[in-house]
Design an enzyme around this catalytic site. Structure first.
Site, mmCIF file in Angstrom:
data_model
loop_
_atom_site.group_PDB
_atom_site.id
_atom_site.type_symbol
_atom_site.label_atom_id
_atom_site.label_comp_id
_atom_site.label_asym_id
_atom_site.label_seq_id
_atom_site.Cartn_x
_atom_site.Cartn_y
_atom_site.Cartn_z
ATOM 1 N N GLU A 1 0.067 7.653 1.015
ATOM 2 C CA GLU A 1 -0.826 6.565 1.432
ATOM 3 C C GLU A 1 -0.360 6.058 2.791
ATOM 4 O O GLU A 1 0.783 5.602 2.922
ATOM 5 C CB GLU A 1 -0.760 5.430 0.400
ATOM 6 N N LYS B 1 -4.284 -0.899 -9.349
ATOM 7 C CA LYS B 1 -2.887 -1.056 -8.939
ATOM 8 C C LYS B 1 -2.370 -2.428 -9.358
ATOM 9 O O LYS B 1 -2.919 -3.448 -8.935
ATOM 10 C CB LYS B 1 -2.793 -0.887 -7.422
#
Length: 212
Positions: free
Chosen positions: A41, A136
């Site tokens: 990411e 998340k």
């Protein structure tokens, strides 16, 4: 899209690359990949447009260099505009620190995987109802394992990943209680080591997660 989701689920660990210049990006990702970590990411910076452009450049470089051997996503995505820009650069998934309906729906409309960040049961459920593929939990280590485990009780059908304070010493604890994966930042993608050119040390850190 289904293939990208499976790659994230199989990969278990998403390396969070924050504040790393595009000039060091290929060597950084190569070291992570050599250490068994195949999901990366690259985060947006809110400090300047120049830094945002460097994030997009990094995503493009990773996609062009590694192809399907690395699943690359964009992080700290706060606007639908940056969803579109990340998609154009080659990002396969979008990660945010918060739950934003417009960002989630923009992500899904472009065929990408959505991973927004949440804390409370209401946020987790709202994110999932708006289309999130994984939610998340952030900051996971501060919330603590008992909180995460308790949260999973009534919403065990929603895939959760743990991010924030996760490292090689505790990531399996989160997997063991049912998280589908974790995100790891500075404990893995160590900025000082990268700036010193010690990519072998980055590889060794990646190998500590036992994915290779």
């Amino acid at each position: 899209m289904a293939d990208t989701l499976q790659r994230i689920l199989d990969g278990k660990v998403v390396a969070i690359v924050r504040g790393i210049s595009s000039k060091d990006m290929i060597q950084t990702v190569e070291a992570l990949n050599d250490g068994g970590i195949t999901c990366v990411e690259v985060t947006f910076s809110l400090k300047s447009e120049e830094k945002c452009l460097d994030t997009l450049k990094s995503i493009r470089m990773i996609k062009e260099h590694f192809g399907d051997s690395v699943a690359v996503g964009a992080g700290t995505v706060l606007t639908p505009e940056n969803v579109s820009r990340a998609k154009e650069a080659g990002a396969e998934y979008i990660i945010s620190p918060n739950v934003d309906e417009a960002v989630i729906k923009a992500t899904k409309s472009l065929g990408m995987i959505s991973i927004p960040g949440a804390v409370t049961p209401s946020e987790v459920i709202a994110a999932y109802n708006w289309g999130a593929d994984i939610v998340k939990l952030f900051p996971a280590a501060s919330l603590g394992l008992p909180y995460v485990k308790a949260l999973m009780g009534p919403i065990d059908g929603i895939p959760l990943t743990a991010v924030g304070g996760v490292d090689a010493s505790n990531y399996r604890d989160f997997l063991d209680i049912g998280c589908v994966g974790v995100g790891v930042g500075g404990n893995l993608v160590n900025k000082k080591l990268i700036e010193a050119g010690d990519f072998e040390a980055i590889k060794k850190l990646a190998l500590e997660y036992g994915l290779k």
